[in-house]
Scaffold this motif. Structure first.
Motif, PDB file in Angstrom:
ATOM      1  N   ILE A 122      36.004  38.521  28.423  1.00 24.41           N
ATOM      2  CA  ILE A 122      35.619  39.709  27.671  1.00 24.41           C
ATOM      3  C   ILE A 122      34.495  39.289  26.739  1.00 24.41           C
ATOM      4  O   ILE A 122      34.715  38.646  25.710  1.00 24.41           O
ATOM      5  CB  ILE A 122      36.829  40.286  26.894  1.00 24.41           C
ATOM      6  N   GLU A 159      35.405  35.962  34.598  1.00 26.14           N
ATOM      7  CA  GLU A 159      35.780  37.273  34.063  1.00 26.14           C
ATOM      8  C   GLU A 159      36.342  37.071  32.662  1.00 26.14           C
ATOM      9  O   GLU A 159      37.543  36.910  32.472  1.00 26.14           O
ATOM     10  CB  GLU A 159      36.824  37.955  34.962  1.00 26.14           C
ATOM     11  N   PHE A 199      38.187  33.082  37.876  1.00 23.20           N
ATOM     12  CA  PHE A 199      37.371  33.807  38.848  1.00 23.20           C
ATOM     13  C   PHE A 199      36.079  33.034  39.117  1.00 23.20           C
ATOM     14  O   PHE A 199      35.522  32.404  38.223  1.00 23.20           O
ATOM     15  CB  PHE A 199      37.034  35.198  38.320  1.00 23.20           C
ATOM     16  N   PHE A 250      45.248  40.354  44.443  1.00 27.40           N
ATOM     17  CA  PHE A 250      44.087  41.233  44.301  1.00 27.40           C
ATOM     18  C   PHE A 250      43.786  41.875  45.652  1.00 27.40           C
ATOM     19  O   PHE A 250      43.286  42.984  45.728  1.00 27.40           O
ATOM     20  CB  PHE A 250      42.877  40.455  43.771  1.00 27.40           C
ATOM     21  N   ILE A 306      51.202  36.613  36.994  1.00 23.39           N
ATOM     22  CA  ILE A 306      51.105  35.639  35.900  1.00 23.39           C
ATOM     23  C   ILE A 306      52.452  35.458  35.201  1.00 23.39           C
ATOM     24  O   ILE A 306      52.756  34.377  34.699  1.00 23.39           O
ATOM     25  CB  ILE A 306      49.995  36.053  34.904  1.00 23.39           C
ATOM     26  N   ARG A 343      45.049  32.303  37.095  1.00 20.97           N
ATOM     27  CA  ARG A 343      43.854  32.013  37.875  1.00 20.97           C
ATOM     28  C   ARG A 343      42.576  32.166  37.062  1.00 20.97           C
ATOM     29  O   ARG A 343      42.567  32.775  35.998  1.00 20.97           O
ATOM     30  CB  ARG A 343      43.762  32.956  39.073  1.00 20.97           C
ATOM     31  N   ARG A 399      41.947  29.638  29.211  1.00 22.16           N
ATOM     32  CA  ARG A 399      42.718  30.877  29.137  1.00 22.16           C
ATOM     33  C   ARG A 399      43.943  30.848  30.055  1.00 22.16           C
ATOM     34  O   ARG A 399      45.000  31.376  29.714  1.00 22.16           O
ATOM     35  CB  ARG A 399      41.824  32.070  29.490  1.00 22.16           C
ATOM     36  N   VAL A 441      49.824  42.847  41.357  1.00 22.97           N
ATOM     37  CA  VAL A 441      48.821  41.919  40.854  1.00 22.97           C
ATOM     38  C   VAL A 441      49.095  41.515  39.407  1.00 22.97           C
ATOM     39  O   VAL A 441      48.982  40.345  39.050  1.00 22.97           O
ATOM     40  CB  VAL A 441      47.401  42.510  41.061  1.00 22.97           C
ATOM     41  N   HIS A 442      49.504  42.469  38.552  1.00 19.12           N
ATOM     42  CA  HIS A 442      49.685  42.116  37.148  1.00 19.12           C
ATOM     43  C   HIS A 442      50.991  41.384  36.875  1.00 19.12           C
ATOM     44  O   HIS A 442      51.224  40.905  35.771  1.00 19.12           O
ATOM     45  CB  HIS A 442      49.591  43.370  36.261  1.00 19.12           C
ATOM     46  N   ILE A 446      44.203  36.878  25.065  1.00 20.86           N
ATOM     47  CA  ILE A 446      44.441  37.804  26.177  1.00 20.86           C
ATOM     48  C   ILE A 446      45.190  37.073  27.290  1.00 20.86           C
ATOM     49  O   ILE A 446      46.061  37.632  27.945  1.00 20.86           O
ATOM     50  CB  ILE A 446      43.106  38.402  26.676  1.00 20.86           C
ATOM     51  N   HIS A 486      48.854  37.275  27.074  1.00 16.56           N
ATOM     52  CA  HIS A 486      49.428  38.625  27.119  1.00 16.56           C
ATOM     53  C   HIS A 486      50.870  38.631  27.635  1.00 16.56           C
ATOM     54  O   HIS A 486      51.738  39.295  27.082  1.00 16.56           O
ATOM     55  CB  HIS A 486      48.559  39.531  27.991  1.00 16.56           C
TER      56      HIS A 486
END
Ligand SMILES: Nc1ncnc2c1ncn2[C@@H]1O[C@H](COP(=O)(O)OP(=O)(O)OP(=O)(O)O)[C@@H](O)[C@H]1O
Ligand SMILES: [Mg+2]
Lengths: 330, 266
Positions: B97, B95, B91, B54, B83, B89, B171, B79-80, B108, B111
């Motif tokens: 939805i 973070e 936050f 980040f 994973i 990680r 998650r 960054v994407h 998610i 993903h």
């Protein structure tokens, strides 16, 4: 009961009603025109909703992509004599590719460059439509016919039915898509870019995907437009149309499938109704003003949109009842 | 340490004149629970943000052993992509939805695991359906493991902070990680919930075979779960070692002077 709760089934029922309504009431030609126009604009709005409602991006040039689809379709059918469905497919694919390339440039930059880039695109393409008269008929416009499908010559009502069938198919596909992993990635990106990135969503890739998909819907809508109205001219595809799509998406309910239809119907029917009142009878720019006012009202007071009103009302009364019961208990 | 999953070497980043992380190095063994502690503003979250790209650090190297056993420098990736290699990680400020259900939030997190294309998903092809079902199943398993199964269909935004912290933890597991890094997992939890969390973190490590890197202010939690700890202040390493070594370290004690152990900050 549970089968009726399935969204896909609801969309099909909606389609059946939309088809039967003008047939059973033996509606006038002008009513079919209004309904068809709602169906066509709803297709473009559905795509706009993928962009704005799910991925949070704004385009001010979707009208231009509709125009692109319209001219492409008319050209391939009338001049190249390709079958209608092939032309329709090309009217979806070519705007998709153009959108992809435009997105590739505009979405590299952070911020609201997409809105600016699409606005610029719309201005430029209007000029191109006017200049490329061999392809578009220039300022005087171009004509085409009702489609001929498998040797069968369509008439006004059958084109309308085709529009509704395509609308319903797209509603179902969009719904499936939005409920899928890709749809969730778009929603995640809109709500929390940090979460999306940490979960492996490339912001660039998904913004680009949402934008290109939405331009494809616009292309399909444009193709259906020109084969229903059988005429198109460059000034149809300007900022007014693009803003109408934006307005319909917002008013109907961002990020909803049914909202696209409801929002468009609202914007198309309300001016017609109001025009019947003596006060508004000879007010020319009524639809335009009304659209502006409606956007402001909905954004400020009811951002969830028309489609959510029944549900919200139900919950409001249901919840209130429950709260009262709890008070009695306590 | 021969078998490390993450090795941070000479990591530095400054914001303007402020050196938020200053030449920091530490190393986390395979399947280890590792603590990163330090007073407020010490630079802990910034370390996380550098590891997960980040932020782009000014210098340093972050070597990660991926799912496939390959050694890569995370700083060379976007960054994407992080994973995908097996590092997930949470936050500090959660973070999630908010308007999706808890199970959708977990999905998610999966993903990076989806293989079918958007087109296959729109047409609900058998493969797309099978894949969705598989990940839904995994999400329910994870929620079960973490005692959240009854909340699967609740809207995330309607849940208390403590639950959301755990959902975010859940998650991370959806991506089949080799290492999860969690920022103040106990923030907003009461004492019993924190004790349950300590058990849960150990269980996660054993059950999902992943290492855990955790930033936490709750010293009770840190001391009872972490095998090794790195203490930092002003972005610099103060000490590194076992919980006992850290407790006895003079510099660490000074950094925390005047601060209660359970002076947890949200
Ligand atoms: N993006 C940024 N821009 C400028 N300064 C930053 C940024 N991120 C962090 N900092 C600064 O870096 C320092 C370390 O912050 P960081 O959030 O890493 O601390 P922390 O150890 O996580 O603290 P806490 O325990 O309060 O969460 C702080 O002084 C902070 O203000
Ligand atoms: Mg922090």
């Amino acid at each position: 009961m549970s089968i009726l709760n399935k969204k896909q089934i609801q969309y099909i029922i909606f389609g059946v009603i939309a088809v039967l309504l003008p047939i059973l009431t033996q509606a006038k030609g002008s009513t079919i025109t209004l309904l068809a126009s709602i169906g066509i604009t709803a297709i473009a709005t559905l795509g706009f909703n993928v962009l704005l409602g799910f991925s949070g991006q704004i385009s001010l040039g979707h009208g231009a992509f509709m125009g692109l689809g319209a001219y492409i379709s008319a050209y391939f059918v009338s001049q190249m004599e390709l079958p209608f469905f092939l032309s329709l497919a090309l009217a979806a694919i070519i705007p998709f590719l153009v959108g992809f390339i435009l997105g590739l440039i505009a979405l590299r930059l952070e911020g609201h460059y997409l809105a600016i880039a699409t606005l610029g695109f719309a201005v430029v393409i209007e000029e191109i439509f006017a200049e490329l008269s061999e392809f578009t008929g220039g300022w005087s416009g171009t004509k085409t016919t009702y489609p001929i499908i498998f040797g069968h010559k369509f008439d006004k009502l059958s084109v309308y039915i085709l529009i509704i069938i395509i609308l319903v198919i797209l509603m179902i596909l969009t719904y499936n898509f939005m409920k899928s992993a890709t749809g969730r990635a778009l929603v995640a990106m809109k709500k929390s870019e940090h979460a999306a990135q940490a979960m492996g969503v490339s912001l660039f890739k998904y913004k680009l995907l949402a934008f290109s998909i939405s331009t494809m819907y616009a292309g399909i809508a444009g193709s259906l437009y020109i084969h229903f109205f059988r005429f198109a001219e460059p000034k149809l595809w300007g900022i007014t149309l693009s803003l109408d799509l934006l307005a319909a998406a917002v008013i109907g309910g961002l990020g909803t499938i049914g909202g696209a239809v409801v929002g468009v119907a609202f914007l198309k029917v309300l001016p017609t109704v109001l025009q019947m009142l003596p006060v508004f009878g000879d007010f020319d720019g009524l639809a335009f003003v009304l659209t502006g006012v409606a956007i402001v009202v909905f954004v400020m007071f009811y951002p969830r949109g028309l489609i959510n009103i029944p549900n919200d009302l139900y919950h409001k009364f249901f919840k209130r009842k429950r709260a009262e019961n709890e008070e009695v208990k306590a | 340490m021969m078998n490390s999953v993450l090795k941070v070497e000479n990591l530095s980043i400054s914001f303007g004149g402020l050196k938020a992380v200053d030449d920091l190095s530490f190393e986390i063994g395979d399947k280890m629970i590792y603590g990163l502690i330090g007073p407020n503003g010490a630079g802990k979250t910034t370390v996380f943000n550098c590891i997960t790209k980040f932020y782009t650090p000014n210098s340093g190297k972050v070597t990660f052993k991926t799912n496939t056993g390959e050694q890569i420098n995370l700083l060379e990736h976007s960054v994407h992509q992080i994973i995908n290699y097996g590092l997930a990680r949470t936050f500090q400020n959660v973070e999630l939805i908010n308007d999706l259900s808890i199970i959708d939030n977990l999905l998610i997190g999966a993903h990076s695991q989806y293989k079918t294309s958007a087109l296959q998903q729109a047409f609900l092809t058998p493969r797309a359906r099978r894949e969705e079902k598989e990940h839904r199943g995994r999400a329910m398993d994870i929620l079960n493991q973490l005692g959240l199964a009854d909340k699967a269909n609740e809207i995330a935004g309607s849940q208390p902070y403590g639950v959301l912290k755990n959902v975010e933890l859940a998650r991370t597991l959806m991506s089949r990680p080799k290492l999860i890094i969690i920022d103040e997992p106990a923030a907003g939890l009461n004492e019993t919930e924190t004790e349950a969390l300590a058990e849960m973190i150990k269980k996660i490590r054993d059950y999902y075979h992943c290492a855990v890197l955790m930033v936490e202010h709750d010293m009770g939690l840190v001391m009872s779960t972490c095998e090794r700890i790195c203490a930092i202040n002003f972005g610099k390493k103060l000490a590194e070692g076992t919980p006992d070594e850290i407790k006895q370290n003079k510099e660490v004690q000074e950094a925390y002077l005047g601060k209660d152990d359970d002076d947890a900050e949200n």
